[in-house]
Design a protein around this motif. Structure first.
Motif, PDB file in Angstrom:
ATOM      1  N   MET A 194       0.856  -1.185   0.000  1.00  9.34           N
ATOM      2  CA  MET A 194       0.000   0.000   0.000  1.00  9.34           C
ATOM      3  C   MET A 194       0.888   1.230   0.000  1.00  9.34           C
ATOM      4  O   MET A 194       1.960   1.226   0.609  1.00  9.34           O
ATOM      5  N   SER A 195       0.452   2.273  -0.670  1.00 11.16           N
ATOM      6  CA  SER A 195       1.233   3.509  -0.671  1.00 11.16           C
ATOM      7  C   SER A 195       1.300   4.077   0.736  1.00 11.16           C
ATOM      8  O   SER A 195       0.492   3.731   1.618  1.00 11.16           O
ATOM      9  N   LEU A 196       2.245   4.955   0.957  1.00 11.33           N
ATOM     10  CA  LEU A 196       2.349   5.616   2.267  1.00 11.33           C
ATOM     11  C   LEU A 196       1.049   6.319   2.613  1.00 11.33           C
ATOM     12  O   LEU A 196       0.589   6.284   3.757  1.00 11.33           O
ATOM     13  N   GLN A 197       0.449   6.961   1.630  1.00 12.17           N
ATOM     14  CA  GLN A 197      -0.812   7.664   1.865  1.00 12.17           C
ATOM     15  C   GLN A 197      -1.916   6.687   2.263  1.00 12.17           C
ATOM     16  O   GLN A 197      -2.658   6.929   3.222  1.00 12.17           O
ATOM     17  N   GLN A 198      -2.020   5.593   1.530  1.00 12.97           N
ATOM     18  CA  GLN A 198      -3.086   4.645   1.813  1.00 12.97           C
ATOM     19  C   GLN A 198      -2.861   3.856   3.095  1.00 12.97           C
ATOM     20  O   GLN A 198      -3.813   3.316   3.667  1.00 12.97           O
ATOM     21  N   SER A 199      -1.615   3.812   3.568  1.00 12.09           N
ATOM     22  CA  SER A 199      -1.355   3.099   4.822  1.00 12.09           C
ATOM     23  C   SER A 199      -1.351   4.039   6.032  1.00 12.09           C
ATOM     24  O   SER A 199      -0.906   3.648   7.117  1.00 12.09           O
ATOM     25  N   GLY A 200      -1.846   5.262   5.832  1.00 10.19           N
ATOM     26  CA  GLY A 200      -2.088   6.134   6.977  1.00 10.19           C
ATOM     27  C   GLY A 200      -0.964   7.084   7.349  1.00 10.19           C
ATOM     28  O   GLY A 200      -1.031   7.744   8.388  1.00 10.19           O
ATOM     29  N   LYS A 201       0.093   7.167   6.516  1.00 10.04           N
ATOM     30  CA  LYS A 201       1.193   8.077   6.828  1.00 10.04           C
ATOM     31  C   LYS A 201       0.833   9.499   6.385  1.00 10.04           C
ATOM     32  O   LYS A 201       0.160   9.696   5.368  1.00 10.04           O
ATOM     33  N   SER A 202       1.314  10.487   7.108  1.00  7.30           N
ATOM     34  CA  SER A 202       1.057  11.870   6.695  1.00  7.30           C
ATOM     35  C   SER A 202       2.132  12.336   5.730  1.00  7.30           C
ATOM     36  O   SER A 202       3.275  11.872   5.761  1.00  7.30           O
ATOM     37  N   ARG A 203       1.745  13.251   4.869  1.00  6.36           N
ATOM     38  CA  ARG A 203       2.687  13.857   3.937  1.00  6.36           C
ATOM     39  C   ARG A 203       3.761  14.632   4.697  1.00  6.36           C
ATOM     40  O   ARG A 203       4.940  14.655   4.317  1.00  6.36           O
ATOM     41  N   ALA A 204       3.374  15.278   5.785  1.00  7.19           N
ATOM     42  CA  ALA A 204       4.321  16.056   6.582  1.00  7.19           C
ATOM     43  C   ALA A 204       5.452  15.175   7.108  1.00  7.19           C
ATOM     44  O   ALA A 204       6.614  15.585   7.133  1.00  7.19           O
ATOM     45  N   ASP A 205       5.107  13.950   7.526  1.00  8.19           N
ATOM     46  CA  ASP A 205       6.149  13.037   8.004  1.00  8.19           C
ATOM     47  C   ASP A 205       7.079  12.626   6.872  1.00  8.19           C
ATOM     48  O   ASP A 205       8.297  12.524   7.062  1.00  8.19           O
ATOM     49  N   LEU A 206       6.528  12.384   5.688  1.00  3.38           N
ATOM     50  CA  LEU A 206       7.374  12.040   4.543  1.00  3.38           C
ATOM     51  C   LEU A 206       8.337  13.183   4.241  1.00  3.38           C
ATOM     52  O   LEU A 206       9.527  12.949   3.997  1.00  3.38           O
ATOM     53  N   TRP A 207       7.846  14.397   4.229  1.00  5.60           N
ATOM     54  CA  TRP A 207       8.709  15.540   3.926  1.00  5.60           C
ATOM     55  C   TRP A 207       9.842  15.653   4.947  1.00  5.60           C
ATOM     56  O   TRP A 207      10.981  15.947   4.592  1.00  5.60           O
ATOM     57  N   GLU A 208       9.536  15.424   6.202  1.00  4.66           N
ATOM     58  CA  GLU A 208      10.588  15.522   7.219  1.00  4.66           C
ATOM     59  C   GLU A 208      11.597  14.382   7.079  1.00  4.66           C
ATOM     60  O   GLU A 208      12.802  14.573   7.300  1.00  4.66           O
TER      61      GLU A 208
END
Length: 568
Positions: A194-208
């Protein structure tokens, strides 16, 4: 980089977990199977379509804390980010992360520097006091192209810039969005179920996380230069020691999760477009304004906020501002940035950190020897003069920056101490310095020590004094060009961190001390003595400023910069 579990061996996978279809939307899913990208994996080219993957019941809901990451998700995503910022131009063109070259572009770069800029801007606040590290940036001003300092049609046609903006960060957000919303890009193989988005991760966490990866790469590059590029750019090896040159992390870069994304209102459905107006500083403000901005916006004291500014010594010329040349500094994360501001002793280097200047393999900017005085000692050689470009529609042009004075200019700090700098033609494969005999007696006694510091050359000589304002067809135009020219520039607030100057006038130029306070006149009738031969870029006499005594927490600014300059 720390995660929450012990990292697996490369290529390992998590065992599949039975789907929990009864979970509520936005809840934390069970760990998914992750495949760690391998060196053998091919990258995706622009004619290929990334795989979005299945829609799950645990898709991230904006405005809520992001879900927890597994160690494998961190490792796989880190490798995807590294591929995204691959530096080779052919790879960038093939995978769609290329933005072209030049100082006028319609889209931004996909590099470690742009990631660092993105995560910094992301953590700024909105004008209403909300926001901060929310995976969203304001889109106003994005895609603005030009003016170009190389196009005469752009001369004196642009309104002066006041606030900073996010222009140039469009492509990096779009490419990070592909990592966020797909299973595979930039690789052809899928890393996730599952993509990071679909598995509940926030975009803000990815950016950091991307910011940590970029910082990791920036530190690695700076440390390698301690051994490979230390005679001119990364001089800390010579000026302090090899040990002091290396940036040492006392603990892992810890990746914390749980940040909440903004709730975007973008009509195009781009979740990373901020719904509110961001608070930005004046681009050409003075040091006090910038220091106060760091305190009010980020809660950072003057010492830590000032240290953070060294990241600007890593970047090159900002596009679409009408500025020629490259940002001053070594091109590495190092205190050479502060050494130049505070005029500390160093070896000669006037090209700047941008390796795109020079020949095809950038060898022109990788110096094999160091040049200081006749005895091989470093010299305090950094003066600064105001320099106004020709993009803005003011009587003084603009933007106006500060540029280093050449080492042998008559109004530089120690032009009479500089040794002639062209004596060594090359360093032979056996480690011997090959002297260029065409310079005759200037180089007849030149020799290199075991660190390849040059000794024994004659003095370079002081350039002629320039008097009076510039005028067309001046008999001394050669010197009015060369003594006012530099391949580097700095913003007024940067040099003002150490020196007591401020900003004023229609072109927002540095003022407040002798040299800088010489009246500009107008672009048609200039009072300044220096002008570039091929462009109407005017420069002031060298500034003669006192140090900056502003002390918001008790320690004066000049002492903060001094301490940073003395200890890498």
């Amino acid at each position: 980089m720390e995660g929450s579990e012990k990292p697996p061996m490369e290529g390992s996978t998590k065992p599949p977990v039975e789907e929990a279809s009864s979970q509520a939307p936005g809840s934390t899913p069970p760990p998914q199977m992750v495949t760690i990208p391998q060196r053998s994996w091919e990258y995706m080219t622009t004619e290929m379509d990334p795989t979005p993957g299945p829609l799950g019941e645990t898709s991230y809901i904006p405005g809520t804390p992001g879900g927890q990451w597994t160690d494998d998700e961190v490792i796989a995503t880190r490798l995807r980010i590294l591929q995204m910022i691959h530096p080779h131009w052919d790879v960038k063109k093939a995978q769609g992360t290329w933005n072209g070259v030049g100082v006028k572009t319609t889209k931004g770069q996909v590099t470690e520097n742009t990631i660092l800029r993105l995560v910094f801007h992301d953590c700024g606040m909105y004008t209403d006091g909300t926001g901060g590290c929310d995976g969203c940036i304001m889109w106003k001003g994005m895609h603005k192209s030009g003016p170009s300092p190389h196009d005469k049609d752009d001369y004196y046609g642009t309104e002066p810039i006041e606030k900073t903006d996010n222009n140039g960060m469009d492509q990096i957000t779009e490419k990070l969005e592909l990592i966020y919303s797909t299973l595979d890009w930039p690789f052809q193989n899928a890393s996730l179920e599952m993509s990071l988005q679909q598995s509940g991760k926030s975009r803000a966490d990815l950016w950091e996380l991307a910011g940590l990866v970029a910082l990791e790469r920036t530190i690695e590059r700076a440390n390698r230069a301690c051994d490979l590029d230390f005679h001119a750019r990364q001089q800390v090896t010579l000026l302090e020691s090899r040990d002091k040159c290396e940036i040492k992390l006392k603990k892992p870069l810890k990746f914390l999760t749980g940040r909440s994304d903004c709730v975007s209102e973008d009509p195009e459905g781009r979740g990373y477009v901020a719904p509110k107006t961001e608070e930005h500083p004046n681009m050409f403000g003075d040091a006090k304004e910038i220091i106060d901005f760091g305190k009010t916006m980020f809660g950072m004291d003057a010492e830590h906020w000032t240290a953070l500014q060294a990241i600007h010594g890593v970047v090159h010329a900002p596009a679409n501002l009408g500025i020629k040349y490259t940002w001053f500094g070594s091109g590495y994360l190092t205190n050479m940035y502060f050494k130049m501001i505070a005029n500390k002793k160093r070896y000669r280097f006037e090209e700047g950190g941008d390796l795109s200047f020079g020949d095809a393999v950038a060898a022109a900017n990788i110096f094999k020897t160091a040049v200081g005085d006749q005895d091989g000692n470093p010299v305090a050689q950094n003066g600064w003069r105001a320099s106004c470009m020709m993009a803005w529609n003011t009587t003084e042009g603009g933007p106006c920056l500060l540029r280093p004075t050449p080492a042998t200019a008559f109004d530089s700090p120690n032009p009479d101490k500089m040794a002639f700098h062209l004596c060594v033609k090359e360093v032979a494969s056996n480690g011997t310095c090959v002297i260029d005999t065409k310079w005759g007696k200037r180089c007849e006694n030149t020799w290199c020590d075991d660190k390849y510091i040059e000794h024994g050359s004659k003095l370079a000589g002081v350039d002629p004094a320039i008097e009076g304002e510039w005028y067309p067809n001046a008999t001394d135009q050669r010197w009015r060009h060369s003594e006012g020219w530099s391949n580097q520039f700095a913003f007024p607030w940067e040099i003002g961190l150490y020196w007591n100057l401020t900003v004023g006038g229609v072109a927002q130029r540095a003022v407040g001390c002798p040299g800088l306070d010489t009246p500009f006149g107008t672009v048609d009738e200039p009072n300044w003595p220096f002008r570039t031969s091929n462009s109407p870029i005017f420069a002031s006499p060298a500034m003669q400023c006192n140090v900056n005594t502003y002390a918001p927490e008790g320690k004066p600014m000049h002492q903060i910069v001094d301490d940073l300059a003395d200890d890498n």
